[in-house]
Design a protein around this motif. Sequence first.
Motif, PDB file in Angstrom:
ATOM      1  N   GLN A   1       0.827  -1.206   0.000  1.00  0.00           N
ATOM      2  CA  GLN A   1       0.000   0.000   0.000  1.00  0.00           C
ATOM      3  C   GLN A   1       0.863   1.259   0.000  1.00  0.00           C
ATOM      4  OE1 GLN A   1      -2.434  -0.637   3.414  1.00  0.00           O
ATOM      5  NE2 GLN A   1      -3.705  -2.175   2.400  1.00  0.00           N
ATOM      6  N   ALA A   2       1.937   1.241   0.774  1.00  0.00           N
ATOM      7  CA  ALA A   2       2.844   2.396   0.814  1.00  0.00           C
ATOM      8  C   ALA A   2       3.497   2.609  -0.548  1.00  0.00           C
ATOM      9  CB  ALA A   2       3.905   2.199   1.892  1.00  0.00           C
ATOM     10  N   SER A   3       3.825   1.523  -1.233  1.00  0.00           N
ATOM     11  CA  SER A   3       4.452   1.672  -2.553  1.00  0.00           C
ATOM     12  C   SER A   3       3.470   2.256  -3.567  1.00  0.00           C
ATOM     13  CB  SER A   3       5.014   0.341  -3.048  1.00  0.00           C
ATOM     14  OG  SER A   3       3.983  -0.579  -3.297  1.00  0.00           O
ATOM     15  N   TRP A   4       2.194   1.873  -3.500  1.00  0.00           N
ATOM     16  CA  TRP A   4       1.191   2.444  -4.402  1.00  0.00           C
ATOM     17  C   TRP A   4       0.981   3.920  -4.114  1.00  0.00           C
ATOM     18  CZ3 TRP A   4      -0.364   0.745  -8.842  1.00  0.00           C
ATOM     19  CH2 TRP A   4      -0.327  -0.610  -9.119  1.00  0.00           C
ATOM     20  N   ILE A   5       0.942   4.281  -2.858  1.00  0.00           N
ATOM     21  CA  ILE A   5       0.766   5.697  -2.496  1.00  0.00           C
ATOM     22  C   ILE A   5       1.970   6.511  -2.952  1.00  0.00           C
ATOM     23  CG2 ILE A   5       0.637   7.294  -0.542  1.00  0.00           C
ATOM     24  CD1 ILE A   5      -1.049   5.078   0.866  1.00  0.00           C
ATOM     25  N   ALA A   6       3.169   5.987  -2.735  1.00  0.00           N
ATOM     26  CA  ALA A   6       4.374   6.704  -3.160  1.00  0.00           C
ATOM     27  C   ALA A   6       4.451   6.809  -4.677  1.00  0.00           C
ATOM     28  CB  ALA A   6       5.613   6.013  -2.607  1.00  0.00           C
ATOM     29  N   LEU A   7       4.000   5.787  -5.383  1.00  0.00           N
ATOM     30  CA  LEU A   7       3.965   5.855  -6.840  1.00  0.00           C
ATOM     31  C   LEU A   7       3.004   6.941  -7.301  1.00  0.00           C
ATOM     32  CD1 LEU A   7       4.803   4.717  -9.576  1.00  0.00           C
ATOM     33  CD2 LEU A   7       2.931   3.077  -9.365  1.00  0.00           C
ATOM     34  N   ALA A   8       1.864   7.041  -6.641  1.00  0.00           N
ATOM     35  CA  ALA A   8       0.905   8.097  -6.982  1.00  0.00           C
ATOM     36  C   ALA A   8       1.507   9.476  -6.726  1.00  0.00           C
ATOM     37  CB  ALA A   8      -0.377   7.921  -6.175  1.00  0.00           C
ATOM     38  N   VAL A   9       2.246   9.631  -5.637  1.00  0.00           N
ATOM     39  CA  VAL A   9       2.905  10.911  -5.344  1.00  0.00           C
ATOM     40  C   VAL A   9       3.900  11.253  -6.446  1.00  0.00           C
ATOM     41  CG1 VAL A   9       4.525  12.042  -3.765  1.00  0.00           C
ATOM     42  CG2 VAL A   9       2.561  10.795  -2.863  1.00  0.00           C
ATOM     43  N   SER A  10       4.654  10.256  -6.879  1.00  0.00           N
ATOM     44  CA  SER A  10       5.628  10.474  -7.948  1.00  0.00           C
ATOM     45  C   SER A  10       4.948  10.902  -9.244  1.00  0.00           C
ATOM     46  CB  SER A  10       6.435   9.197  -8.172  1.00  0.00           C
ATOM     47  OG  SER A  10       7.345   9.355  -9.211  1.00  0.00           O
ATOM     48  N   LEU A  11       3.823  10.294  -9.564  1.00  0.00           N
ATOM     49  CA  LEU A  11       3.095  10.667 -10.774  1.00  0.00           C
ATOM     50  C   LEU A  11       2.506  12.079 -10.672  1.00  0.00           C
ATOM     51  CD1 LEU A  11       1.311   7.309 -11.594  1.00  0.00           C
ATOM     52  CD2 LEU A  11       3.263   8.337 -12.766  1.00  0.00           C
ATOM     53  N   VAL A  12       2.053  12.456  -9.504  1.00  0.00           N
ATOM     54  CA  VAL A  12       1.535  13.816  -9.299  1.00  0.00           C
ATOM     55  C   VAL A  12       2.661  14.831  -9.467  1.00  0.00           C
ATOM     56  CG1 VAL A  12       0.580  15.389  -7.566  1.00  0.00           C
ATOM     57  CG2 VAL A  12      -0.417  13.129  -7.881  1.00  0.00           C
ATOM     58  N   ILE A  13       3.840  14.532  -8.930  1.00  0.00           N
ATOM     59  CA  ILE A  13       4.990  15.424  -9.098  1.00  0.00           C
ATOM     60  C   ILE A  13       5.311  15.586 -10.579  1.00  0.00           C
ATOM     61  CG2 ILE A  13       7.479  15.625  -8.735  1.00  0.00           C
ATOM     62  CD1 ILE A  13       7.029  14.299  -5.991  1.00  0.00           C
ATOM     63  N   ALA A  14       5.344  14.476 -11.312  1.00  0.00           N
ATOM     64  CA  ALA A  14       5.642  14.540 -12.746  1.00  0.00           C
ATOM     65  C   ALA A  14       4.584  15.346 -13.492  1.00  0.00           C
ATOM     66  CB  ALA A  14       5.737  13.133 -13.320  1.00  0.00           C
ATOM     67  N   PHE A  15       3.313  15.165 -13.123  1.00  0.00           N
ATOM     68  CA  PHE A  15       2.230  15.917 -13.754  1.00  0.00           C
ATOM     69  C   PHE A  15       2.425  17.420 -13.582  1.00  0.00           C
ATOM     70  CE2 PHE A  15      -1.874  18.087 -13.187  1.00  0.00           C
ATOM     71  CZ  PHE A  15      -2.394  17.928 -14.460  1.00  0.00           C
ATOM     72  N   TYR A  16       2.747  17.867 -12.375  1.00  0.00           N
ATOM     73  CA  TYR A  16       2.923  19.287 -12.128  1.00  0.00           C
ATOM     74  C   TYR A  16       4.187  19.838 -12.780  1.00  0.00           C
ATOM     75  CZ  TYR A  16      -1.111  19.644  -9.142  1.00  0.00           C
ATOM     76  OH  TYR A  16      -2.396  19.663  -8.679  1.00  0.00           O
ATOM     77  N   ILE A  17       5.225  19.019 -12.895  1.00  0.00           N
ATOM     78  CA  ILE A  17       6.439  19.469 -13.591  1.00  0.00           C
ATOM     79  C   ILE A  17       6.125  19.714 -15.064  1.00  0.00           C
ATOM     80  CG2 ILE A  17       8.704  18.734 -14.424  1.00  0.00           C
ATOM     81  CD1 ILE A  17       9.064  17.327 -11.739  1.00  0.00           C
ATOM     82  N   PHE A  18       5.437  18.755 -15.706  1.00  0.00           N
ATOM     83  CA  PHE A  18       5.106  18.919 -17.117  1.00  0.00           C
ATOM     84  C   PHE A  18       4.107  20.052 -17.328  1.00  0.00           C
ATOM     85  CE2 PHE A  18       6.448  14.363 -17.417  1.00  0.00           C
ATOM     86  CZ  PHE A  18       7.610  14.642 -18.099  1.00  0.00           C
ATOM     87  N   ARG A  19       3.182  20.192 -16.420  1.00  0.00           N
ATOM     88  CA  ARG A  19       2.188  21.273 -16.525  1.00  0.00           C
ATOM     89  C   ARG A  19       2.857  22.633 -16.393  1.00  0.00           C
ATOM     90  NH1 ARG A  19      -2.647  22.295 -12.284  1.00  0.00           N
ATOM     91  NH2 ARG A  19      -3.419  24.181 -13.226  1.00  0.00           N
ATOM     92  N   ARG A  20       3.810  22.728 -15.464  1.00  0.00           N
ATOM     93  CA  ARG A  20       4.515  23.990 -15.251  1.00  0.00           C
ATOM     94  C   ARG A  20       5.401  24.337 -16.445  1.00  0.00           C
ATOM     95  NH1 ARG A  20       8.374  25.398 -10.104  1.00  0.00           N
ATOM     96  NH2 ARG A  20       8.658  27.567 -10.628  1.00  0.00           N
ATOM     97  N   SER A  21       6.048  23.306 -17.019  1.00  0.00           N
ATOM     98  CA  SER A  21       6.936  23.586 -18.162  1.00  0.00           C
ATOM     99  C   SER A  21       6.161  23.891 -19.431  1.00  0.00           C
ATOM    100  CB  SER A  21       7.873  22.402 -18.388  1.00  0.00           C
ATOM    101  OG  SER A  21       7.140  21.277 -18.797  1.00  0.00           O
ATOM    102  N   ALA A  22       4.885  23.527 -19.507  1.00  0.00           N
ATOM    103  CA  ALA A  22       4.082  23.770 -20.701  1.00  0.00           C
ATOM    104  C   ALA A  22       3.455  25.165 -20.714  1.00  0.00           C
ATOM    105  CB  ALA A  22       2.989  22.722 -20.814  1.00  0.00           C
ATOM    106  N   ARG A  23       3.509  25.865 -19.589  1.00  0.00           N
ATOM    107  CA  ARG A  23       2.922  27.208 -19.536  1.00  0.00           C
ATOM    108  C   ARG A  23       3.697  28.176 -20.409  1.00  0.00           C
ATOM    109  NH1 ARG A  23       2.460  28.474 -13.241  1.00  0.00           N
ATOM    110  NH2 ARG A  23       1.179  26.701 -12.683  1.00  0.00           N
ATOM    111  N   PRO A  24       2.985  29.028 -21.130  1.00  0.00           N
ATOM    112  CA  PRO A  24       3.692  30.058 -21.890  1.00  0.00           C
ATOM    113  C   PRO A  24       4.252  31.128 -20.954  1.00  0.00           C
ATOM    114  CG  PRO A  24       1.322  30.275 -22.177  1.00  0.00           C
ATOM    115  CD  PRO A  24       1.554  29.053 -21.341  1.00  0.00           C
TER     116      PRO A  24
END
Length: 62
Positions: free
Chosen positions: A38-61
């Motif tokens: 369960q901890a590994s699934w939660i940590a994986l979700a955290v990692s995916l959220v971090i990646a989502f915000y990094i890509f979202r931030r870099s895509a901003r004009p």
Amino acid sequence: MSAARRSIAQIFLVPVLNFAVIAFVLVSALLGDGIRDQASWIALAVSLVIAFYIFRRSARPS
């Protein structure tokens, strides 16, 4: 903030944190059952959220 004015710590902070989370996920998933799974699934979700915000931030004009 321009890229030339960032320190080394600012540049590598998020990738190092993401690496630490992913390393925890891999070790936890390989070595444990039950709560560690369960901890590994939660940590994986955290990692995916971090990646989502990094890509979202870099895509901003600018």
